[in-house]
Write a protein that holds these residues in place. Structure first.
Motif, PDB file in Angstrom:
ATOM      1  N   ARG A 177       0.828  -1.200   0.000  1.00 15.63           N
ATOM      2  CA  ARG A 177       0.000   0.000   0.000  1.00 15.63           C
ATOM      3  C   ARG A 177       0.866   1.255   0.000  1.00 15.63           C
ATOM      4  NH1 ARG A 177      -5.483  -0.244  -1.102  1.00 15.63           N
ATOM      5  NH2 ARG A 177      -6.296  -2.228  -0.336  1.00 15.63           N
ATOM      6  N   ALA A 194      -7.938  -2.118   7.796  1.00 11.32           N
ATOM      7  CA  ALA A 194      -9.249  -2.736   7.995  1.00 11.32           C
ATOM      8  C   ALA A 194      -9.145  -3.866   9.021  1.00 11.32           C
ATOM      9  CB  ALA A 194      -9.793  -3.265   6.667  1.00 11.32           C
ATOM     10  N   PRO A 220      -8.080   5.156  -3.441  1.00 12.86           N
ATOM     11  CA  PRO A 220      -7.953   3.709  -3.629  1.00 12.86           C
ATOM     12  C   PRO A 220      -6.545   3.154  -3.500  1.00 12.86           C
ATOM     13  CG  PRO A 220      -9.499   4.592  -5.220  1.00 12.86           C
ATOM     14  CD  PRO A 220      -8.897   5.779  -4.502  1.00 12.86           C
ATOM     15  N   TYR A 225      -7.415   3.434   2.664  1.00 14.27           N
ATOM     16  CA  TYR A 225      -8.558   3.020   1.856  1.00 14.27           C
ATOM     17  C   TYR A 225      -9.244   1.736   2.341  1.00 14.27           C
ATOM     18  CZ  TYR A 225     -11.451   1.853  -2.153  1.00 14.27           C
ATOM     19  OH  TYR A 225     -12.521   1.531  -2.955  1.00 14.27           O
ATOM     20  N   PRO A 226      -8.502   0.723   2.841  1.00 12.90           N
ATOM     21  CA  PRO A 226      -9.193  -0.489   3.298  1.00 12.90           C
ATOM     22  C   PRO A 226     -10.276  -0.213   4.348  1.00 12.90           C
ATOM     23  CG  PRO A 226      -6.863  -0.941   3.083  1.00 12.90           C
ATOM     24  CD  PRO A 226      -7.030   0.542   2.889  1.00 12.90           C
ATOM     25  N   LYS A 228     -12.226   2.527   4.461  1.00  9.10           N
ATOM     26  CA  LYS A 228     -13.366   3.033   3.702  1.00  9.10           C
ATOM     27  C   LYS A 228     -14.064   1.901   2.955  1.00  9.10           C
ATOM     28  CE  LYS A 228     -14.509   6.503   0.181  1.00  9.10           C
ATOM     29  NZ  LYS A 228     -13.950   7.583  -0.685  1.00  9.10           N
ATOM     30  N   ALA A 229     -13.263   1.004   2.367  1.00  7.77           N
ATOM     31  CA  ALA A 229     -13.821  -0.090   1.565  1.00  7.77           C
ATOM     32  C   ALA A 229     -14.651  -1.060   2.397  1.00  7.77           C
ATOM     33  CB  ALA A 229     -12.690  -0.837   0.859  1.00  7.77           C
ATOM     34  N   MET A 230     -14.360  -1.164   3.709  1.00  8.97           N
ATOM     35  CA  MET A 230     -15.112  -2.089   4.550  1.00  8.97           C
ATOM     36  C   MET A 230     -16.417  -1.468   5.052  1.00  8.97           C
ATOM     37  SD  MET A 230     -12.809  -1.995   8.065  1.00  8.97           S
ATOM     38  CE  MET A 230     -13.570  -3.436   8.767  1.00  8.97           C
TER      39      MET A 230
END
Length: 253
Positions: A177, A194, A220, A225-226, A228-230
Protein backbone atom coordinates in the motif's frame (compact mmCIF):
# COMPACT_ATOMS: atom_id res chain seq x y z
CA UNK A 1 -22.88 15.26 14.37
CA UNK A 2 -22.65 13.57 17.76
CA UNK A 3 -19.33 12.23 19.03
CA UNK A 4 -18.93 8.61 17.83
CA UNK A 5 -18.29 5.83 20.36
CA UNK A 6 -14.82 5.37 18.81
CA UNK A 7 -12.79 7.74 16.63
CA UNK A 8 -9.74 6.33 14.84
CA UNK A 9 -7.03 8.38 13.18
CA UNK A 10 -4.11 8.02 10.85
CA UNK A 11 -1.01 9.73 12.32
CA UNK A 12 1.27 11.37 9.74
CA UNK A 13 -0.42 14.22 7.84
CA UNK A 14 -3.60 13.60 9.84
CA UNK A 15 -2.60 14.30 13.47
CA UNK A 16 0.86 15.70 12.76
CA UNK A 17 3.27 16.62 9.96
CA UNK A 18 5.19 13.59 8.76
CA UNK A 19 7.36 12.08 11.53
CA UNK A 20 6.98 15.27 13.57
CA UNK A 21 5.49 15.90 17.03
CA UNK A 22 1.75 16.48 17.19
CA UNK A 23 1.25 20.30 17.22
CA UNK A 24 -0.09 21.96 20.37
CA UNK A 25 -3.46 22.88 18.85
CA UNK A 26 -3.97 19.27 17.80
CA UNK A 27 -2.89 17.96 21.21
CA UNK A 28 -5.39 20.20 22.95
CA UNK A 29 -8.39 19.01 20.96
CA UNK A 30 -7.16 15.40 20.92
CA UNK A 31 -7.01 15.41 24.73
CA UNK A 32 -10.55 16.81 24.85
CA UNK A 33 -11.77 14.05 22.56
CA UNK A 34 -10.05 11.44 24.72
CA UNK A 35 -12.03 12.74 27.71
CA UNK A 36 -15.28 11.99 25.89
CA UNK A 37 -14.82 8.80 23.90
CA UNK A 38 -12.59 5.89 22.89
CA UNK A 39 -9.80 6.90 20.50
CA UNK A 40 -7.48 4.86 18.30
CA UNK A 41 -4.48 5.71 16.12
CA UNK A 42 -3.65 3.40 13.19
CA UNK A 43 -0.65 4.39 11.08
CA UNK A 44 2.27 3.01 9.11
CA UNK A 45 4.88 4.18 11.63
CA UNK A 46 6.43 1.89 14.23
CA UNK A 47 5.58 2.09 17.93
CA UNK A 48 8.64 4.22 18.68
CA UNK A 49 7.35 6.79 16.21
CA UNK A 50 3.97 6.78 17.98
CA UNK A 51 5.76 7.37 21.29
CA UNK A 52 7.88 10.27 20.05
CA UNK A 53 5.11 12.02 18.09
CA UNK A 54 2.12 11.54 20.37
CA UNK A 55 2.39 9.40 23.50
CA UNK A 56 5.29 11.24 25.16
CA UNK A 57 3.39 14.52 24.84
CA UNK A 58 0.15 13.10 26.24
CA UNK A 59 2.01 11.53 29.15
CA UNK A 60 3.32 14.95 30.15
CA UNK A 61 -0.05 16.72 30.21
CA UNK A 62 -1.75 17.22 33.56
CA UNK A 63 -5.13 17.31 31.81
CA UNK A 64 -4.71 13.74 30.49
CA UNK A 65 -5.57 11.23 33.19
CA UNK A 66 -4.50 7.60 33.31
CA UNK A 67 -8.15 6.68 32.75
CA UNK A 68 -8.12 8.71 29.54
CA UNK A 69 -4.93 7.00 28.34
CA UNK A 70 -6.60 3.63 28.92
CA UNK A 71 -9.20 4.71 26.35
CA UNK A 72 -6.43 5.19 23.77
CA UNK A 73 -5.67 2.27 21.45
CA UNK A 74 -2.48 2.31 19.38
CA UNK A 75 -2.09 0.23 16.21
CA UNK A 76 1.34 0.89 14.64
CA UNK A 77 2.57 -0.47 11.30
CA UNK A 78 -0.89 -0.30 9.67
CA UNK A 79 -2.62 -2.38 12.33
CA UNK A 80 -0.12 -5.24 12.34
CA UNK A 81 0.57 -4.44 16.00
CA UNK A 82 -1.83 -3.44 18.80
CA UNK A 83 -0.87 -1.69 22.05
CA UNK A 84 -3.15 -0.92 25.00
CA UNK A 85 -2.54 1.04 28.20
CA UNK A 86 -2.82 -0.77 31.53
CA UNK A 87 -1.48 0.11 34.98
CA UNK A 88 0.58 3.01 33.62
CA UNK A 89 2.34 1.09 30.82
CA UNK A 90 1.72 -0.01 27.25
CA UNK A 91 1.12 -3.71 26.66
CA UNK A 92 1.19 -5.59 23.35
CA UNK A 93 -2.10 -7.27 22.41
CA UNK A 94 -0.66 -8.84 19.23
CA UNK A 95 2.08 -8.50 16.62
CA UNK A 96 1.80 -9.98 13.11
CA UNK A 97 5.42 -10.40 12.03
CA UNK A 98 6.53 -11.00 8.47
CA UNK A 99 8.48 -14.20 7.99
CA UNK A 100 12.16 -13.92 7.08
CA UNK A 101 11.36 -14.98 3.51
CA UNK A 102 8.54 -12.42 3.23
CA UNK A 103 10.72 -9.66 4.66
CA UNK A 104 13.68 -10.37 2.38
CA UNK A 105 11.46 -10.61 -0.69
CA UNK A 106 9.84 -7.28 0.14
CA UNK A 107 13.16 -5.51 0.65
CA UNK A 108 14.57 -6.85 -2.62
CA UNK A 109 11.45 -5.99 -4.64
CA UNK A 110 11.29 -2.46 -3.26
CA UNK A 111 14.91 -1.69 -4.05
CA UNK A 112 14.94 -3.27 -7.50
CA UNK A 113 11.68 -1.64 -8.62
CA UNK A 114 12.65 1.75 -7.20
CA UNK A 115 15.95 1.60 -9.09
CA UNK A 116 14.21 0.48 -12.30
CA UNK A 117 11.74 3.38 -12.06
CA UNK A 118 14.45 5.93 -11.24
CA UNK A 119 13.09 6.45 -7.72
CA UNK A 120 16.10 5.31 -5.69
CA UNK A 121 17.61 8.42 -4.07
CA UNK A 122 21.43 8.58 -4.18
CA UNK A 123 21.76 10.87 -1.14
CA UNK A 124 18.78 10.26 1.17
CA UNK A 125 18.16 11.61 4.66
CA UNK A 126 18.68 8.31 6.50
CA UNK A 127 17.69 4.79 5.49
CA UNK A 128 15.34 4.30 2.56
CA UNK A 129 14.28 0.77 3.55
CA UNK A 130 13.20 -0.14 7.08
CA UNK A 131 12.30 -3.52 8.57
CA UNK A 132 9.63 -2.79 11.20
CA UNK A 133 9.08 -6.44 12.06
CA UNK A 134 5.45 -6.65 11.07
CA UNK A 135 5.95 -4.26 8.14
CA UNK A 136 8.60 -3.29 5.60
CA UNK A 137 8.58 0.38 4.62
CA UNK A 138 10.14 2.27 1.71
CA UNK A 139 10.75 5.98 2.32
CA UNK A 140 11.81 7.56 -0.97
CA UNK A 141 13.92 10.37 0.55
CA UNK A 142 15.02 8.53 3.69
CA UNK A 143 13.51 8.17 7.15
CA UNK A 144 14.64 11.62 8.33
CA UNK A 145 13.76 13.70 5.28
CA UNK A 146 12.40 17.22 5.98
CA UNK A 147 8.64 17.62 5.71
CA UNK A 148 8.87 20.21 2.91
CA UNK A 149 11.06 17.92 0.81
CA UNK A 150 8.62 15.07 1.27
CA UNK A 151 5.62 17.11 0.22
CA UNK A 152 7.35 18.42 -2.91
CA UNK A 153 8.74 15.03 -4.03
CA UNK A 154 5.50 13.57 -5.39
CA UNK A 155 2.56 15.99 -4.99
CA UNK A 156 0.29 14.00 -7.34
CA UNK A 157 1.20 10.58 -5.88
CA UNK A 158 2.14 9.31 -9.34
CA UNK A 159 5.67 8.18 -8.41
CA UNK A 160 4.62 6.39 -5.27
CA UNK A 161 1.63 4.70 -6.90
CA UNK A 162 3.75 3.47 -9.81
CA UNK A 163 6.19 1.91 -7.35
CA UNK A 164 3.37 0.37 -5.33
CA UNK A 165 1.87 -1.23 -8.45
CA UNK A 166 5.22 -2.59 -9.62
CA UNK A 167 6.07 -4.10 -6.23
CA UNK A 168 2.55 -5.49 -5.74
CA UNK A 169 2.84 -7.35 -9.05
CA UNK A 170 5.99 -9.06 -7.75
CA UNK A 171 4.57 -9.84 -4.30
CA UNK A 172 1.04 -11.23 -4.86
CA UNK A 173 1.03 -12.93 -1.45
CA UNK A 174 1.69 -9.71 0.47
CA UNK A 175 -0.23 -6.46 1.03
CA UNK A 176 1.42 -3.47 -0.69
CA UNK A 177 0.00 0.00 0.00
CA UNK A 178 0.99 3.64 -0.53
CA UNK A 179 1.68 5.12 2.89
CA UNK A 180 2.68 8.67 3.77
CA UNK A 181 3.85 11.35 1.35
CA UNK A 182 6.93 9.36 0.21
CA UNK A 183 6.35 5.85 1.56
CA UNK A 184 5.18 2.41 0.47
CA UNK A 185 4.25 -0.13 3.19
CA UNK A 186 4.27 -3.92 2.91
CA UNK A 187 2.52 -6.24 5.38
CA UNK A 188 1.19 -9.79 5.38
CA UNK A 189 -1.75 -10.32 3.03
CA UNK A 190 -5.05 -9.33 4.61
CA UNK A 191 -3.40 -7.44 7.47
CA UNK A 192 -4.02 -3.75 6.93
CA UNK A 193 -5.95 -0.93 8.58
CA UNK A 194 -9.25 -2.74 8.00
CA UNK A 195 -7.81 -5.67 9.93
CA UNK A 196 -6.90 -3.24 12.71
CA UNK A 197 -10.43 -1.82 12.79
CA UNK A 198 -11.87 -5.31 13.16
CA UNK A 199 -9.49 -5.93 16.04
CA UNK A 200 -10.70 -2.71 17.65
CA UNK A 201 -14.27 -3.96 17.34
CA UNK A 202 -13.26 -7.28 18.91
CA UNK A 203 -11.34 -5.80 21.86
CA UNK A 204 -13.58 -2.82 22.64
CA UNK A 205 -16.97 -4.36 21.90
CA UNK A 206 -17.83 -1.24 19.87
CA UNK A 207 -19.49 -2.09 16.52
CA UNK A 208 -17.88 -0.79 13.33
CA UNK A 209 -21.10 1.14 12.64
CA UNK A 210 -20.40 3.24 15.75
CA UNK A 211 -16.86 4.16 14.66
CA UNK A 212 -15.43 7.02 12.62
CA UNK A 213 -12.08 6.97 10.82
CA UNK A 214 -10.16 10.16 9.96
CA UNK A 215 -7.29 9.99 7.46
CA UNK A 216 -5.49 11.68 4.59
CA UNK A 217 -4.99 8.63 2.33
CA UNK A 218 -8.53 7.40 1.64
CA UNK A 219 -7.91 7.24 -2.12
CA UNK A 220 -7.95 3.71 -3.63
CA UNK A 221 -4.14 3.48 -3.65
CA UNK A 222 -3.74 4.78 -0.09
CA UNK A 223 -3.22 2.73 3.06
CA UNK A 224 -6.33 4.29 4.67
CA UNK A 225 -8.56 3.02 1.86
CA UNK A 226 -9.19 -0.49 3.30
CA UNK A 227 -11.12 1.18 6.15
CA UNK A 228 -13.37 3.03 3.70
CA UNK A 229 -13.82 -0.09 1.56
CA UNK A 230 -15.11 -2.09 4.55
CA UNK A 231 -17.91 0.43 5.07
CA UNK A 232 -16.70 2.30 8.16
CA UNK A 233 -17.74 5.96 8.15
CA UNK A 234 -14.72 8.06 7.13
CA UNK A 235 -13.73 11.72 7.11
CA UNK A 236 -11.02 12.76 4.66
CA UNK A 237 -8.47 15.43 5.55
CA UNK A 238 -5.53 17.02 3.75
CA UNK A 239 -3.39 17.70 6.83
CA UNK A 240 -3.45 18.00 10.61
CA UNK A 241 -4.99 21.48 10.42
CA UNK A 242 -8.07 19.99 8.73
CA UNK A 243 -8.29 17.39 11.49
CA UNK A 244 -8.02 20.00 14.23
CA UNK A 245 -10.79 22.10 12.66
CA UNK A 246 -13.02 19.06 12.26
CA UNK A 247 -12.57 18.00 15.90
CA UNK A 248 -13.08 21.52 17.19
CA UNK A 249 -16.40 21.65 15.35
CA UNK A 250 -17.32 18.14 16.52
CA UNK A 251 -16.62 19.05 20.15
CA UNK A 252 -18.17 22.50 19.90
CA UNK A 253 -14.97 24.50 20.37
Amino acid sequence: MSVPRLVAFDLDDTLAPSKSPVPQRMLDVFARLLDQTTVAVISGGNFEQFESQLVSQLDGRESVSEAALERLHLLPTCGTRYERRKAGAWHTVYREHLSETERDGALIALREEAERLGLWEAEPWGEILEDRGSQVTFSALGQRAPVDAKHSWDPTGEKKNSLRAAVAARLPDLEVRSGGSTSVDITRRGIDKAYGMRKLEEHTGIPLDDMLFVGDRLDPDGNDYPVKAMGVECHAVAGWEDTARFLEELLGA
